[in-house]
Scaffold this active site. Structure first.
Site, PDB file in Angstrom:
ATOM      1  N   GLU A 107       0.825  -1.211   0.000  1.00 48.12           N
ATOM      2  CA  GLU A 107       0.000   0.000   0.000  1.00 48.12           C
ATOM      3  C   GLU A 107       0.862   1.266   0.000  1.00 48.12           C
ATOM      4  OE1 GLU A 107      -2.898  -0.067  -0.776  1.00 48.12           O
ATOM      5  OE2 GLU A 107      -3.652  -2.055  -0.273  1.00 48.12           O
ATOM      6  N   TYR A 153      -6.804   6.314   3.484  1.00 47.07           N
ATOM      7  CA  TYR A 153      -6.852   5.180   2.555  1.00 47.07           C
ATOM      8  C   TYR A 153      -6.054   3.986   3.087  1.00 47.07           C
ATOM      9  CZ  TYR A 153      -5.609   1.916  -0.955  1.00 47.07           C
ATOM     10  OH  TYR A 153      -5.386   0.727  -1.579  1.00 47.07           O
ATOM     11  N   ASP A 182     -10.207   4.926  -2.577  1.00 38.85           N
ATOM     12  CA  ASP A 182      -9.052   5.446  -3.311  1.00 38.85           C
ATOM     13  C   ASP A 182      -9.556   6.225  -4.520  1.00 38.85           C
ATOM     14  OD1 ASP A 182      -9.887   3.501  -5.068  1.00 38.85           O
ATOM     15  OD2 ASP A 182      -7.851   2.976  -5.673  1.00 38.85           O
TER      16      ASP A 182
END
Length: 292
Positions: free
Chosen positions: A35, A118, A136
């Site tokens: 991520e 996020y 996102d």
DNA sequence: CAGTCGTGGTG
DNA sequence: TCACCAAGACT
């Protein structure tokens, strides 16, 4: 409110890409690293560097034990190298505050360096299977079109989380799939430039389609020109340091061919302020960290 | 809130 | 060719 969850789940089952971080055994640390790398960097560029990273540092403690300079060097050309620094800091925070285990709680995740709305929820949902809205840029575009009839989403907002939360099924597993499916749909079908509406599983309930695909304008921030920018100057300096075999360079030799000396000096100043570069006795180095 | 922050592929 | 775009976060 139309039901987006059911068609999204069915579509995802057949259309989802086989990505490394979707393998069942990938683990929370691997998800977290992925991520960080995926923040503003395309999937195809992330995959090889992610695997190299996890081979070298299979746990947060392993990364935290090496100096930040090694993280910045291993980050290579992924871009936004502050993320490498922040990932290194987050690893140390995980070691110090969470016994080396990536936390599951969203508030604890949000407290880590470099993790925002996020990434915190992406880890909680995709690594631990908890039920949270994950939003996102792909998801925001899908919702803007399907629900609001806009061609492009508004700038990110806290409202996005509530909007996505309202679409999630009650079941944790289904909710995680809907989160992933909305992102995947935006990445593969409901794309920014040339959406493939003929292949869209929610075309029948899409407000933008019903309105005849109007151009509603684009409220997103435009990117500044890169050529000749301070960012390009920073990139040139950091690249030289990454690629230095001696792990240091004379300050007057770094990017000495940069056309604008004042801009080069300004870029170096901000790199030092960011903690990406250290200067001493006429030499520049990547950050070696506080402890010896 | 608006500005800043890399890099490379692509239509 | 070149402007646009890419699983955002911090200040």
């Amino acid at each position: 409110m139309p039901d987006l969850a059911t068609p999204l789940i069915a579509w995802y089952r057949g259309a989802a890409r086989d990505l490394p971080w979707r393998r069942p055994v990938f683990g929370a640390w691997g998800i977290l690293v992925s991520e960080f790398m995926l923040q503003q960097t395309p999937v195809a560029r992330v995959i090889p560097l992610l695997e190299a990273w996890l081979d070298r540092w299979p746990t947060p403690a392993a990364l935290a034990a090496d100096p930040p300079a090694e993280a910045v060097r291993q980050w290579a050309n992924l871009g936004y190298p502050r993320r490498a620094l922040w990932l290194h800091r987050a690893a140390a925070e995980i070691r110090d505050r969470h016994d080396g285990v990536v936390p599951r709680d969203v508030e604890a995740l949000l407290a880590l360096t470099g993790i925002g709305d996020y990434t915190a929820r992406a880890v909680a949902v995709f690594a631990y299977g908890d039920r949270h809205p994950v939003v996102d840029t792909n998801t925001r575009r899908v919702l803007a079109r399907a629900l609001e009839g806009r061609s492009q989403p508004a700038p990110p907002s806290k409202r996005d989380l509530a909007a996505m939360a309202g679409l999630l099924p009650a079941d944790d597993v289904d909710a995680a799939i809907v989160n992933a499916a909305a992102m995947e749909l935006g990445a593969l079908v409901c794309t920014a430039r040339t959406p493939r509406c003929d292949a869209c599983p929610i075309a029948h309930i899409c407000a933008w389609r019903a309105a005849g695909y109007p151009d509603t304008g684009d409220a997103r921030r435009k990117q500044a020109r890169y050529e000749g920018s301070d960012r390009q100057a920073r990139g040139a300096i950091l690249r030289a340091l990454r690629e230095s075999a001696a792990h240091e360079l004379r300050q007057d030799a770094v990017a000495s061919d940069w056309p604008d000396a004042a801009q080069r000096d300004r870029a170096l100043f901000t790199l030092i302020a960011d903690g990406l570069v250290e200067a001493s006795d006429g030499f520049l180095r990547l950050p070696r960290g506080a402890s010896a």
